[in-house]
Every structure is written in C-alpha cells, then in structure tokens.
Write an enzyme that holds these catalytic residues in place. Structure first.
Site, PDB file in Angstrom:
ATOM      1  N   LYS A   1      28.977   0.198 -35.345  1.00 53.91           N
ATOM      2  CA  LYS A   1      28.737  -1.046 -35.450  1.00 53.91           C
ATOM      3  C   LYS A   1      27.444  -1.100 -36.364  1.00 53.91           C
ATOM      4  O   LYS A   1      27.478  -2.294 -37.189  1.00 53.91           O
ATOM      5  CB  LYS A   1      27.963  -1.367 -33.850  1.00 53.91           C
ATOM      6  CG  LYS A   1      26.912  -1.408 -34.430  1.00 53.91           C
ATOM      7  CD  LYS A   1      26.704  -1.033 -32.425  1.00 53.91           C
ATOM      8  CE  LYS A   1      25.070   0.043 -32.038  1.00 53.91           C
ATOM      9  NZ  LYS A   1      24.872   0.057 -30.531  1.00 53.91           N
TER      10      LYS A   1
ATOM     11  N   ARG B   1      18.145  -2.178 -20.771  1.00 55.18           N
ATOM     12  CA  ARG B   1      19.119  -3.562 -20.720  1.00 55.18           C
ATOM     13  C   ARG B   1      19.856  -3.859 -19.923  1.00 55.18           C
ATOM     14  O   ARG B   1      20.160  -4.438 -18.679  1.00 55.18           O
ATOM     15  CB  ARG B   1      19.240  -2.826 -22.187  1.00 55.18           C
ATOM     16  CG  ARG B   1      20.133  -3.857 -23.185  1.00 55.18           C
ATOM     17  CD  ARG B   1      20.552  -3.465 -24.942  1.00 55.18           C
ATOM     18  NE  ARG B   1      21.510  -2.837 -24.848  1.00 55.18           N
ATOM     19  CZ  ARG B   1      21.877  -1.890 -25.794  1.00 55.18           C
ATOM     20  NH1 ARG B   1      21.282  -2.344 -26.632  1.00 55.18           N
ATOM     21  NH2 ARG B   1      22.843  -1.232 -25.919  1.00 55.18           N
TER      22      ARG B   1
END
Ligand SMILES: *Cc1c(COP(=O)(O)O)cnc(C)c1O
Length: 371
Positions: free
Chosen positions: A37, A132
């Site tokens: 990514k 998260r």
C-alpha cells in the site's frame, strides 16, 4: 508533459531490503506478507516481494490487489483493511485471505462465498490496545472464532492477528506478543485444533524480533514500510535501531527549480493565514537565497517527509503546488532548470506514488532495463 517531478524507484535497493527483512523473519520462523500500500500498489513492488520470498501480497486497498492479480502475481493476496460489506463479492474473486473483526461481516462473507462457491481464509484481529480494528474482548473473539469454525463451510478460520502502533502508538512489546499468543491458544482450546497463522503485526513488530523476544508461535508479519523506506523509516518505528542501517532508500524524488532569488526570510505585510489556513511562525533570518520548486503539498503531503540531498539546503515551506528551499548555505550554485533530489519518508512515498503530477521512473540494473 515534462519529465519532472519524478520519483525514481531503485528496484535493486528494494529487493535488497526485502531479502534482508525476509531473512530476519525466516531466522525466527516467520513468514512475510509483503504489503504494497505504501507504493500505491505498484505492480513492480509486488513482483519484487514475490521474487524475494514473501508468502502473501497484501494491501489495504482492493483496487491495488485487483491490479496485482491482473499483473500476474501468483502469491495468495490478502486484504488487510477489514473489508466493507459492499466489497465482499469482489474480495472473494481477488483475495484468498483477509483480516476480519465483525461477526456480521463474516456472516455476509460466508453467504457470498457459498454463492460464489469459493473458499476464503480469514484472520480474526485482536485489538490489544492500539484501538483501531479488532475484537476488544477476548470472549467475543473466541465466540466468533468458534462460530466460524463450527458453522461455516467456505470461510476458513486460518488464524488470529493484531495490529499495533497505528492509532494508539502502542509498541509491539514482548508482553503484547505473548498476549496475542495467549489469545490464539484460547481460540485453539475452544475449537480443538491448532491455528495455522498467528500474525504479529507490521514493520514495528521487527523490534521484538531484533531483541529475540518474539514468541515462537508468532509466524507471520505483514511488512511494507521498512522495505520501501529503508533507513528513513527509522524515526517512525525503529527508534534508532542499528539493524536497519544495512537497508537502503529505494525511492528518490526529483523536482525542478523554477525560481532562484534572494528574498527576505520574514513575510512583509499584515499576516493572516497561509494556503492551508495555518498561522506558521516565521523566523527573521535576514535576506536569504532560496529556490522555488515545481512540486507541492498536493503531491507529497508534509515537508517533514522530504529529506533534501543537496548539502546545506532546507525545506522551509510549501503550498499545494510550490515548495520553497532555503539554499543560502549551499556550496553548489543553483539555477533555474536544475533538479533537486530528496529521500523520502513513508507518507511522502505513499502520496507521491499516487499523485498524477508525478512521473514514476523505475530502474533495475539487474535486468539492465528501464521498466
Ligand atoms: C499498513 C498495514 C501493515 C503494514 O504496515 P507497515 O508499517 O507498512 O509495515 C500491516 N498490517 C495492517 C493491518 C496494515 O494496515
């Protein structure tokens, strides 16, 4: 379009970094998922990871994994951002693995998988305090794992994992890694078999590995940043570790000078806000020579993520499309049309590789070709 700004990708450096990372992990019995990514899923980066011995190619973006598949990546693909309900059928087509943290999503995934007649492996995420993604309560994690194990035919429980150091800046200490293994063992007790995968985090989990503190049962890390960024990653996660000195920067930015003048260093007039609505502090250092570059925050984000390679130069500011370099202390004479190089930190690589203003120049001396 002109040649600049340009980002040069040195694939030899990249592969050398990846081989080093994979060898560190292999020594501790850990397989690497190569995370693409940070380079916006460049196919060549995925191919490098495959060549160097990664066991999976992973991304947080379905588009990038789709491209990796289209570009001929043979390794299993892994979706590492917990998926949207609206992308499950795509995910089944593209990926063999995903990280999961919601029971409702898992149920929908099983339904889609039955329809598509396609098997899929899931890694359930445990949130160990970084806050998260992931199951926050062990009991819920175990219950969901058992449900997947007992009730699903197409979705296979491959393992559990965690992610640290992303929101809560929680470090992957020995204790956190041991907690993860304890969670895995609680799941194993409930389902009556061993899990294939215990996924201990990202680049930052190399730190317990360097310290020989990684529990034996952790057998996967999902690594992107350090392979791409090399030693520039140092400050973010590796806190001055000597080990990373053997790595190399694989990405270099080149930007062209469009103006060179001596100007005041403090703005002149009644001050309001800058291009981004901020009120910076300007230091009056008298008249200074400066170079204006044709690249801006629209391309790279934050000036702190650029490391100028021109000795004596300092990035003093930027707007969307301009960057200002103080060159008063440079020995070299800089003129309009010159090109200035920068090494890059993580988020600058991520942004620059996705900016349509920035050309990508891939060099690979091993094959003697420009890709
Ligand atoms: C981004 C990400 C990684 C890779 O992190 P790096 O710091 O680039 O190594 C691993 N796992 C998850 C869930 C991620 O989102």
């Amino acid at each position: 379009m002109g040649k600049y700004p340009q980002i040069t990708v040195n694939h030899e450096a990249l592969r050398s970094n990846m081989k080093q990372v994979i060898s560190w992990c292999r020594d501790e019995g850990i397989d690497v998922a190569g995370v693409i990514k940070a380079s916006t899923g460049m196919a060549s980066v995925a191919l490098d990871y495959e060549y160097c011995g990664a066991k999976w190619i992973a991304s947080s973006r379905m588009e990038q994994l789709q491209r990796a598949k289209a570009d001929g990546i043979k390794l299993p693909l892994m979706m590492i951002r917990v998926p949207m309900l609206s992308e499950l059928s795509e995910m089944l087509e593209i990926c063999d693995y995903s990280l999961q943290s919601e029971f409702s999503t898992l149920k929908a995934l099983e339904e889609e998988a039955v329809k598509a007649d396609k098997k899929h492996n899931v890694i359930l995420m445990a949130d160990l305090g970084d806050l998260r993604e992931g199951f926050f309560e062990l009991e819920e994690l175990v219950d969901v794992a058992k449900y997947v194990e007992d009730r699903f035919d197409f979705v296979h429980l491959a393992g559990i994992g965690t992610n640290l150091g992303c929101y809560g800046s929680v470090m992957p200490t020995k204790e956190k890694m041991e907690q993860l293994v304890a969670y895995a063992e609680a799941v194993e007790d409930a389902i009556g078999r061993k899990l294939e995968i215990i996924s201990g985090g990202a680049t930052s989990s190399l730190m317990p590995l360097f310290d020989k503190e990684m529990p034996e049962r952790v057998n996967m890390l999902r690594i992107g940043a350090i392979s791409l960024v090399g030693p520039q990653e140092d400050l973010r996660t590796s806190y001055g570790r000597k080990e990373v000195d053997v790595l190399d920067e694989a990405f270099t930015l080149e930007a062209e000078v469009i103006e060179v003048k001596t100007k005041a260093s403090h703005p002149i007039g009644k001050l309001g806000v800058d291009a981004f609505g901020q009120k910076p502090n300007y230091k009056d250092r008298g008249m200074r020579r400066r170079a204006l570059l044709a690249i801006g925050r629209a391309d790279f984000g934050d000036i702190d993520d650029l490391v100028p390679q021109l000795a004596g130069a300092e990035v003093i500011g930027a707007s969307g499309d301009h960057t200002i370099l103080d060159i008063e202390d440079c020995k070299d004479v800089i003129k309009v049309g010159d090109v200035v190089q920068f090494k890059l930190k993580y988020s600058a690589i991520m942004r620059l590789t996705s900016s349509e203003n920035v050309k990508i120049n891939e060099v690979d001396r091993l094959y003697g070709i420009k890709l």
